[in-house]
Write an enzyme that holds these catalytic residues in place. Structure first.
Site, PDB file in Angstrom:
ATOM      1  N   ARG A  36       0.816  -1.217   0.000  1.00  0.00           N
ATOM      2  CA  ARG A  36       0.000   0.000   0.000  1.00  0.00           C
ATOM      3  C   ARG A  36       0.847   1.262   0.000  1.00  0.00           C
ATOM      4  O   ARG A  36       0.436   2.289  -0.539  1.00  0.00           O
ATOM      5  CB  ARG A  36      -0.945  -0.009   1.204  1.00  0.00           C
ATOM      6  CG  ARG A  36      -2.063  -0.988   0.974  1.00  0.00           C
ATOM      7  CD  ARG A  36      -3.070  -0.982   2.081  1.00  0.00           C
ATOM      8  NE  ARG A  36      -4.266  -1.691   1.643  1.00  0.00           N
ATOM      9  CZ  ARG A  36      -5.165  -2.196   2.457  1.00  0.00           C
ATOM     10  NH1 ARG A  36      -5.027  -2.062   3.752  1.00  0.00           N
ATOM     11  NH2 ARG A  36      -6.204  -2.830   1.980  1.00  0.00           N
ATOM     12  N   LYS A 200     -21.065 -15.429   1.770  1.00  0.00           N
ATOM     13  CA  LYS A 200     -22.483 -15.150   2.011  1.00  0.00           C
ATOM     14  C   LYS A 200     -23.218 -14.488   0.853  1.00  0.00           C
ATOM     15  O   LYS A 200     -22.710 -13.556   0.240  1.00  0.00           O
ATOM     16  CB  LYS A 200     -22.609 -14.257   3.251  1.00  0.00           C
ATOM     17  CG  LYS A 200     -22.278 -15.019   4.533  1.00  0.00           C
ATOM     18  CD  LYS A 200     -21.904 -14.100   5.644  1.00  0.00           C
ATOM     19  CE  LYS A 200     -23.056 -13.787   6.580  1.00  0.00           C
ATOM     20  NZ  LYS A 200     -22.671 -12.659   7.470  1.00  0.00           N
ATOM     21  N   GLY A 353     -10.823  -8.593  -0.878  1.00  0.00           N
ATOM     22  CA  GLY A 353      -9.614  -8.928  -0.132  1.00  0.00           C
ATOM     23  C   GLY A 353      -9.195 -10.384  -0.298  1.00  0.00           C
ATOM     24  O   GLY A 353      -8.047 -10.686  -0.635  1.00  0.00           O
ATOM     25  N   GLY A 376     -13.539  -3.588   0.277  1.00  0.00           N
ATOM     26  CA  GLY A 376     -14.874  -3.040   0.507  1.00  0.00           C
ATOM     27  C   GLY A 376     -15.262  -2.006  -0.544  1.00  0.00           C
ATOM     28  O   GLY A 376     -16.405  -1.969  -1.010  1.00  0.00           O
TER      29      GLY A 376
HETATM   30  P1  ADP Z   1     -13.706 -11.359  -0.811  1.00  0.00           P
HETATM   31  O1  ADP Z   1     -12.874 -10.941   0.384  1.00  0.00           O
HETATM   32  O2  ADP Z   1     -12.851 -11.696  -2.002  1.00  0.00           O
HETATM   33  O3  ADP Z   1     -14.787 -10.364  -1.119  1.00  0.00           O
HETATM   34  P2  ADP Z   1     -15.438 -12.982   0.802  1.00  0.00           P
HETATM   35  O4  ADP Z   1     -14.885 -12.334   2.026  1.00  0.00           O
HETATM   36  O5  ADP Z   1     -16.804 -12.659   0.392  1.00  0.00           O
HETATM   37  O6  ADP Z   1     -14.431 -12.722  -0.433  1.00  0.00           O
HETATM   38  O7  ADP Z   1     -15.385 -14.563   0.943  1.00  0.00           O
HETATM   39  C1  ADP Z   1     -14.235 -15.257   1.311  1.00  0.00           C
HETATM   40  C2  ADP Z   1     -14.549 -16.346   2.287  1.00  0.00           C
HETATM   41  O8  ADP Z   1     -15.559 -17.201   1.784  1.00  0.00           O
HETATM   42  C3  ADP Z   1     -13.350 -17.196   2.549  1.00  0.00           C
HETATM   43  O9  ADP Z   1     -12.984 -17.065   3.890  1.00  0.00           O
HETATM   44  C4  ADP Z   1     -13.816 -18.619   2.216  1.00  0.00           C
HETATM   45  O10 ADP Z   1     -13.341 -19.577   3.132  1.00  0.00           O
HETATM   46  C5  ADP Z   1     -15.316 -18.486   2.318  1.00  0.00           C
HETATM   47  N1  ADP Z   1     -15.979 -19.534   1.520  1.00  0.00           N
HETATM   48  C6  ADP Z   1     -15.893 -19.751   0.207  1.00  0.00           C
HETATM   49  N2  ADP Z   1     -16.580 -20.831  -0.159  1.00  0.00           N
HETATM   50  C7  ADP Z   1     -17.155 -21.322   0.964  1.00  0.00           C
HETATM   51  C8  ADP Z   1     -17.979 -22.444   1.240  1.00  0.00           C
HETATM   52  N3  ADP Z   1     -18.369 -23.272   0.289  1.00  0.00           N
HETATM   53  N4  ADP Z   1     -18.369 -22.641   2.526  1.00  0.00           N
HETATM   54  C9  ADP Z   1     -17.967 -21.792   3.495  1.00  0.00           C
HETATM   55  N5  ADP Z   1     -17.187 -20.724   3.299  1.00  0.00           N
HETATM   56  C10 ADP Z   1     -16.775 -20.494   2.040  1.00  0.00           C
HETATM   57 MG    MG Z   2     -13.250 -11.072   2.487  1.00  0.00          MG
END
Ligand code: ADP
Ligand code: MG
Length: 394
Positions: A36, A200, A353, A376
């Site tokens: 960063r 989610k 992230g 975010g």
């Molecule tokens: P990003 O940070 O790229 O926006 P998220 O924070 O939304 O992504 O999601 C990442 C998390 O989702 C990871 O910690 C991963 O372990 C979890 N994840 C992905 N697939 C599953 C699954 N099938 N069941 C439970 N958790 C999951």
């Molecule tokens: Mg995340």
């Protein structure tokens, strides 16, 4: 309204307040990753090279509404000095007599780093008084903190009101982020494929909704896929389910059909009883998952189907891992998608992230068109939201 570039500001001979995102990972006062800080260098070097002086501000972590040495930017000042090749001045406070005195004395070509802006309780409250006091430290305002652009705080948004329209602008990093994300949302070359995953549905449904009608294909994996599968009546065993979102998921599938966006859901899964290394791992034949088992990654047929859907894509945006990629046994689906995104012939953007860290782990980051620096912020941008930090410059 188009946003000004800092190149349009009268930088020479002026003091420029630059809000950066120096929220680096720290362990016992040692910086674990200086990406960063490096990301802000082009902006800083440009201002200094044309004879401006820089008053720098950033947040670091979440101090509880007052000064706390554990969240001091001192280690950042030191690292920044090393990277610039000369030492930067450090204010012992954010605003106040000492900060004002140091800012006043600043000569062209010099840099002053203020203390962690979150040492001021008014920062996160977007207190106009604090905004005014920050603005008083400089002649011009440049926001280069994309990672904080979704926050309406005093240093990211509020203080901009104290500058004339032609005295405030975006820094190079913010401009690069905006250009990449706007290219995807506003003028995507077709076919446009979006890959969405993560834990989610509730986190990502707004992105799905905003991309309906824009993207030709929406590839949905990760934990959020199970609520969609449940909405279709598929047995998902003990996989992640947001029962209160099943109706929304069903409606979304209906809207997608109506507006010509194809939603691709997993065809098979890698399953286990728990998302732990060493657990017994199986691959399902079809979409159904037996009771007592959890879907933790997309299966091989899904990887192929997703790779196929990306193979001719002229625009790709990816947010959210396809499985619990932190555990090697459930990482292969995410890595396969990372490779497929990297191999796509069009312009590719990865945000989020965890997605960015997955792309780095998979070793293909340098083959991605744009890797966003703001988790975010990029998510809210993809949701179609107006980011306060950007609106404040318009
Ligand atoms: P990003 O940070 O790229 O926006 P998220 O924070 O939304 O992504 O999601 C990442 C998390 O989702 C990871 O910690 C991963 O372990 C979890 N994840 C992905 N697939 C599953 C699954 N099938 N069941 C439970 N958790 C999951
Ligand atoms: Mg995340």
């Amino acid at each position: 309204m188009p946003i000004r570039s800092m190149d349009e500001l009268p930088l020479q001979g002026n003091k420029v307040f630059v809000r950066v995102d120096f929220n680096v990972p720290l362990k016992n006062g040692v910086i674990q990753d200086d990406t960063r800080i490096r990301a802000a260098l082009p902006t800083l070097r440009r201002i200094l090279e044309v004879g401006g002086a820089v008053v720098l501000a950033s947040h670091l972590g979440r101090p509880k509404g007052g000064p706390d040495p554990a969240f001091s930017l001192a280690p950042v000042a030191e690292r920044l000095g090393e990277l610039l090749g000369f030492s930067v001045f450090q204010a012992p406070e954010v605003v106040g007599p000492k900060a004002a005195e140091l800012a006043n004395a600043l000569e062209p070509g010099e840099v002053l780093l203020l203390e962690n802006v979150r040492f001021e309780p008014g920062e996160t409250k977007n207190d106009p008084d604090l905004g005014g006091r920050l603005a008083a430290l400089a002649d011009l305002y440049v926001n280069d903190a994309f990672g904080a652009a979704h926050r309406a705080h005093a240093s990211t948004a509020g203080m901009a009101a104290y500058f004339r329209p032609d005295h405030k602008a975006a820094g190079y990093l913010l401009l690069r982020e905006l250009e990449a994300l706007r290219r995807v949302l506003e003028s995507p070359e077709k076919p446009f494929a979006a890959v969405l995953g993560g834990a989610k549905v509730s986190d990502k449904i707004a992105v799905v909704e905003n991309l309906l009608g824009k993207a030709d294909r929406l590839l949905v994996g990760g934990g959020m896929a199970f609520t969609f599968l449940a909405a279709q009546g598929v047995e998902i065993g003990d996989s992640l389910l947001e029962a209160d979102r099943i109706d929304v998921a069903r409606e979304t599938l209906g809207k997608a059909r109506a507006c010509g966006s194809e939603i691709l859901l997993p065809l098979d899964h890698v399953i286990a009883r728990e998302p732990a290394e060493g657990a017994e791992v199986r691959t399902t034949e079809g979409t159904a998952i037996p009771k007592g088992w959890k879907g933790l990654d997309i299966g091989p047929r899904t990887r192929d189907a997703f790779a196929n859907a990306l193979a001719d894509a002229r625009t790709v945006v990816w947010n959210g891992p396809m499985g619990v990629f932190e555990v090697p046994a459930f990482a292969e689906g995410t890595f396969a998608v990372a490779r497929a995104v990297a191999a796509a012939p069009g312009f590719t953007v990865v945000g989020g992230g965890d997605s960015v860290s997955a792309v780095k782990k998979s070793g293909v980051a340098d083959r991605i068109g744009h890797v966003s620096t703001g988790g975010g912020a990029s998510l809210e941008f993809l949701e179609g939201k107006v980011l306060p930090g950007i609106a404040a410059l318009e």
